[in-house]
Every structure is written in C-alpha cells, then in structure tokens.
Design a protein around this motif. Structure first.
Motif, PDB file in Angstrom:
ATOM      1  N   LEU A   1      -5.495   0.699  -2.413  1.00 48.45           N
ATOM      2  CA  LEU A   1      -4.043   0.874  -2.293  1.00 48.45           C
ATOM      3  C   LEU A   1      -3.661   1.841  -1.183  1.00 48.45           C
ATOM      4  CD1 LEU A   1      -2.546   1.217  -5.887  1.00 48.45           C
ATOM      5  CD2 LEU A   1      -2.130  -0.587  -4.224  1.00 48.45           C
ATOM      6  N   LEU A   2      -4.589   2.632  -0.720  1.00 51.70           N
ATOM      7  CA  LEU A   2      -4.306   3.687   0.249  1.00 51.70           C
ATOM      8  C   LEU A   2      -4.235   3.108   1.664  1.00 51.70           C
ATOM      9  CD1 LEU A   2      -3.993   6.709   0.901  1.00 51.70           C
ATOM     10  CD2 LEU A   2      -6.487   6.867   0.884  1.00 51.70           C
ATOM     11  N   ARG A   3      -3.089   3.314   2.320  1.00 55.92           N
ATOM     12  CA  ARG A   3      -2.922   2.801   3.678  1.00 55.92           C
ATOM     13  C   ARG A   3      -3.951   3.436   4.607  1.00 55.92           C
ATOM     14  NH1 ARG A   3       0.863  -0.081   5.595  1.00 55.92           N
ATOM     15  NH2 ARG A   3       2.270   0.386   3.849  1.00 55.92           N
TER      16      ARG A   3
ATOM     17  N   VAL B   1       4.098  -1.713  -6.553  1.00 53.84           N
ATOM     18  CA  VAL B   1       4.067  -2.002  -5.123  1.00 53.84           C
ATOM     19  C   VAL B   1       4.658  -3.394  -4.903  1.00 53.84           C
ATOM     20  CG1 VAL B   1       2.099  -0.502  -4.716  1.00 53.84           C
ATOM     21  CG2 VAL B   1       1.707  -2.915  -5.220  1.00 53.84           C
TER      22      VAL B   1
ATOM     23  N   GLN C   1       0.832  -1.197   0.000  1.00 48.38           N
ATOM     24  CA  GLN C   1       0.000   0.000   0.000  1.00 48.38           C
ATOM     25  C   GLN C   1       0.868   1.249   0.000  1.00 48.38           C
ATOM     26  OE1 GLN C   1      -2.461  -1.055   3.517  1.00 48.38           O
ATOM     27  NE2 GLN C   1      -4.206  -0.922   2.113  1.00 48.38           N
TER      28      GLN C   1
ATOM     29  N   ASN D   1      -4.421  10.905   5.440  1.00 45.10           N
ATOM     30  CA  ASN D   1      -5.092  10.102   4.427  1.00 45.10           C
ATOM     31  C   ASN D   1      -5.616  10.968   3.292  1.00 45.10           C
ATOM     32  OD1 ASN D   1      -7.012   7.111   4.552  1.00 45.10           O
ATOM     33  ND2 ASN D   1      -4.896   7.303   5.282  1.00 45.10           N
TER      34      ASN D   1
END
Length: 592
Positions: free
Chosen positions: A162-164, A243, A52, A223
């Motif tokens: 994909l966003l942590r 990634v 991520q 975020n």
C-alpha cells in the motif's frame, strides 16, 4: 486497523457507516490526523482517492520542520522561541496570518513528543540542515529540521504494497533508497573504511531484499515517515482505511449546521457516511485541479509537476460548496523546484526535482534563452523556480550547464556521478553534450557568443571565490549545498573548463500547494465572514500555508502538516462527548 484493503464500504451496515471522524487524504498530514484520532480512542475512517497511501510525502525527503522540539536540544541547545519568531516574522511577514505560526510554535514540540510517545513514528535532528533564508536574523543552521529515522518496511507485512514507492530516479540499483548520509558514504566508499562498511551494509541488505521484494525495504526519508505512520495506524483498533475512494460531497445538518456526513465514491458506487465530530481535509491541495491550476498557475504545464497523483483539488470544490473560502494570496500560490523530464522505458515520464546534488555545486551554472545567468544557482529550489517564471528572465525553460569534471563528480539530474553510461541519456535528448561551448550553445539554441562570455565571466568569479553577479555561496544555507571538499575558496563556485560540456533542460515544477482553504489557528475551515464552518478542518496542503508561499526551511509543508493534523484531531474530538452516540456503541465493520 482493518487489514483487508480496500475496506468495502458497501458491505457496511447503516449503523457501521457512522464514524467519529472522517479524514480525507492519506498523505503525511492525513495519516497523522487519523492516527492521532485513533490513539485518542476514536473510530476514524481514512479515505484515500488513489490505491496507495503516502501522497507527495512518500516521494519527498520527509524532512519535518518543527522548531524547539526535544530533538533540537541535542544539536542546538541555544535556539529560542524569540529567535524562531524573529526569523518567521522577517521571512513571512504579512504573507500569512501571524496567529497561524504562533499556534504552530505553541504546539509543535508537544505534537512531535506525543507522536513519538504513542506510536512508531521517530525523528532525529540532522546535525546540519540550515534554514533556507539563513541570511535573516533568527535563522539557524541546525535543530529545526527533523529527519525520519530509517524504517524496516518488512514490518508492514502485506501493507507494504500500500505504500507509495519513491521516485525511481531517487533510488539506486533497482529500488534501493538512499538518504543524504548514504549518498556521502557511497561516493566515498573507496576513500574511507567507514564509508566502505556503510556501503557494504546497504548493498548486502538490498541484495537480500531483491530476492523477496519488488524494491528495497530499508526505507528512508518520506517513505520512512509514511511507513511508520501506516504501521502505527494499523495497530489502532479504531482506525479504518478505504483506498480507491473519493470525496464527492460534504453535508451540513439542516443545510447550514455541523458537517454531519459525506458522500464518497468507491468502486462505481456512491455512499453516504455519517460523522459525529466532522471531517478533516488532507487531500494534498489544488495542483491537479484543471480549472484551479489554470487560474492559479497560468502557463505551468501539469507535466512539470512531480507531486503525487491524488491532489486533484476536488475536496476544495466540496468544501467551498458548504461555505469554505481560499486563503488570501501570499508570495506564491505554490512551492517550486526546477525539474527535468525524461521518458522511462515503460512509457511513463520521470519528473526529477533538482533539490540537492548538482546546481549548487562547483562547475555548474544555469542559463536562460539568451545564454546568460539569471539566478543564484545555490539558492533554495523554491526561489530558483520563482526566478525561472519571471518574464524578463526568459528562463522557461532554462538550461543547467556543467563541464566534464562536474558531471563526473556530482552527476547532473538523472545522470549519476561517475560519468559512465551517458549514451542513453544523450540518445533520447535528456543530456545535451558537445566538445566546445560554442557547439553546445548551438545544440541548446542559445547565442554561442553569449554562452562563451557567460562562462568566461563565471570562471573569473569562481577563481576569485566571489560571485559578484548573484552572490552565490555567501549564506550558510548556500554553502551547505556546495561541496565541503572543494579546494577552491568558495564551496559553491568552480570553473567550467574541462571538455566536453553538458546541459539538461529545466522547467519550473510545482512541488506543492501554498494556497489552500482559509483556516483559524485550530485548523478550522473558515467561511467568507471569517466564521468556522462547524465540523470541518483542513490540514497539510489543503490548509492555506502558514508560510504564505515563502519557503523558510526544509520540511515546511510536512512539519506544519503534522502539527496541525494533531491540533485538528484534538479539536474535532473535543466535541465527541456531546455526540449522540459513543464509538463503543457501534459494531466494528463486518469484514474487520
């Protein structure tokens, strides 16, 4: 951008494995560097070790400290270059080269304006967000700290996965993100119609989100910043993201020339990738590198680190193998915050940084193993963490102590305000509670008489509104951390009187690297002789902090990370015209 993630590097042809620029690490700085390069027409590959993107930026408040931007004039039109320089000279001094902060001030406003003009990234100046050392000449209470605008994560489509995600304990109701403004409205929704309306909008949006998504899609803080960077990058045709891909080695032409290639590992396969302009390192710093951590942070358990998992420091190994050297020692090799820890239901461990909600508020004190105060509880989290580590303080671990009124008003660590649902926290030992201070001391393992005397002394000072022992609540920053609605004479001081009494164990947690690779004012990595390693730049926490381990204000890792990412990208691409091939001569990847 290639939306098929991960980009399978093994499927590329030999010609396709040559990029204008390779960026290592997809945190805030790395995403910015890759985005800026792509905006300028480069074919850029962003390599991320984990699955991520976002790094520690995605877990953070996202505040971006960049003075003198066009946003600053909206809240503080009287700030000046001379004032910022005076503040940084007093705060940082010889802990870091002055040339670095001069370059930061020279280009900061331009970098922010460029990103906002050419991408979806947006900030605003928070109305009141003081510099942390607000007692120093040249400090301000607003204008230098920029806050990312909230972002609708639904715009990312499939890329949202994909966003942590943020630290779960920083969210409410199963993944709803809230920022400082939201928290104030949620706490005040029974007292204000405006707050009730704000809270209703948040709750209704989140209810809809949870029917379609695993967490809330209204993104704020770090975020939101990462989401905006990722969306912007996805709209650049020259940007590519891989990634689950780790940097193994950097290669110099002829063994000592320009960085011409890298070796990476992806899916068990090692691949060599070429680069015309070079490599920007933005891997997040050394914090999870076993040997470097042991040498630089002795006695600090990795379990106390709340940062993202990707900052292994292996990029530093690769850089030093081609001549790079670390920067000179500053105040501290890392930035710090007091953290508390608790085992989650899924077996993972939550590491919770105590940034905002509890320790600086009325009704809280922190004590050491002797049952005595050892620090100004309202100081910055960085200075608090440093104080915990001084041997004479005997404060690793320390205890954050409060009474029932304070717990109900503000919560404590992972315990929410309101005073409800305490049993699970008490059962697993996260929250220690007792009907008297003497019994609480016994459960904490500190001398009961000492704790009673400490609280009695503090209560006397709190009633006066003057902390004669540690000066709590005397600066603009500290008072901003307190409770503006507190009826006492000092917004940071309130007595501990109402039983039962409570405590949470604190540890010094490293929240980011301050010691990184030595660079010049263009973010070019330097060797032992002070010469630039051709084709190699370092930004974010891979770059030695221009603050020298001093925490001058909110967002002093993200702000310089963004600015120097822009500078490094521009510097790298300035040599593109001399490269042997142009990006237009290369085909796009076959799975684009």
């Amino acid at each position: 951008m290639n939306r098929r993630i991960p980009l399978d590097l093994g499927r590329l042809t030999e010609a396709e494995r040559v990029f204008d620029l390779i960026v290592v690490g997809a945190g805030g700085a790395g995403l910015t560097a890759a985005l800026c390069a792509a905006i300028d027409g480069a074919r850029v590959l962003l390599v991320e070790r984990t699955a991520q993107v976002g790094g520690t930026t995605a877990l953070s408040g996202g505040t971006t400290w960049v003075p003198l931007t066009h946003h600053a004039a909206t809240v503080n039109p009287h700030d000046s270059r001379a004032a910022v320089e005076r503040y940084l000279d007093l705060a940082v001094g010889e802990h870091a080269p002055r040339a670095l902060r001069q370059a930061f001030l020279d280009h900061g406003a331009e970098a922010i304006a460029h990103l906002e003009a050419c991408s979806e990234v947006r900030w605003r100046a928070y109305p009141r967000h003081p510099d942390y050392l607000s007692e120093l000449e040249g400090s301000t209470v607003c204008g230098r700290a920029l806050e990312p605008l909230p972002f609708d994560g639904r715009q990312l489509g499939a890329l949202f996965a994909l966003l942590r995600a943020p630290i779960p304990e920083f969210t409410v109701l199963g993944g709803m993100m809230v920022d400082r403004t939201d928290i104030n409205h949620l706490l005040g929704m029974t007292r204000s119609l405006r707050s009730a309306r704000h809270a209703a909008r948040l709750l209704s949006r989140h209810a809809i989100d949870r029917m379609r998504h695993p967490r809330g899609t209204r993104l704020v803080m770090g975020n939101a910043l990462v989401g905006r960077l990722l969306l912007s990058l996805s709209r650049q045709v020259g940007a590519h993201l891989a990634v689950g891909t780790e940097l193994i080695e950097l290669h110099r032409a002829g063994g000592g020339g320009h960085i011409e290639a890298v070796t990476v590992a992806q899916g068990g396969q090692r691949l060599r990738l070429g680069t015309r302009c070079g490599v920007i390192l933005a891997s997040g710093g050394f914090n999870r590198h076993p040997e470097r951590r042991a040498a630089l942070l002795p006695g600090i358990d990795l379990a106390w680190c709340p940062g993202a998992p990707g900052h292994t420091g292996r990029a530093h190994d690769a850089a030093e193998a081609v001549g790079a050297v670390p920067g000179a020692a500053g105040l501290s090799p890392a930035f710090w915050a007091p953290v508390s820890r608790r085992r989650r239901a899924d077996g993972s461990e939550a590491v919770f940084p105590h940034f905002l909600m509890d320790r600086a508020k009325p009704g809280f004190i922190s004590v050491n193993a002797r049952g005595e105060r050892f620090v100004n509880e309202s100081t910055s989290y960085h200075l608090f963490g440093l104080a915990m580590q001084r041997p004479e303080n005997q404060a690793t671990p320390a205890w954050l102590v409060c009474d029932q009124r304070a717990l109900q008003a503000y919560g404590i660590g992972m315990v929410r305000p309101g005073g409800q649902g305490l049993a699970p926290f008490q059962d697993d030992g996260y929250l220690i509670s007792a009907p008297t201070l003497a019994e609480l001391a016994g459960r904490l393992g500190v001398p009961p008489q000492a704790l009673r005397a400490t609280v009695a002394r503090f209560n006397t000072l709190a009633e006066r509104g003057e902390d004669l022992d540690f000066g709590r609540g005397v600066t603009a920053y500290q008072r901003n951390m307190g409770d503006a609605a507190w009826r006492g004479p000092n917004p940071n001081l309130g007595p501990l009187q109402q039983a039962p009494f409570h405590a949470v164990r604190l540890w010094p947690g490293d929240i980011g690297a301050a010691l990184g690779l030595a660079t010049d004012a263009r973010a070019r990595v330097l060797d032992a002789a002070g010469r630039a390693v051709p084709g190699l730049w370092a930004v974010g926490n891979d770059m030695h902090s221009l603050m020298g381990g001093v925490y001058t204000g909110p967002g002093i890792t993200i702000g310089p990370g963004v600015v120097f990412a822009w500078l490094a990208s521009r510097d790298a691409l300035s040599a593109r015209s001399a490269a042997p091939a142009s990006p237009s001569s290369l085909p796009e990847p076959s799975n684009a």
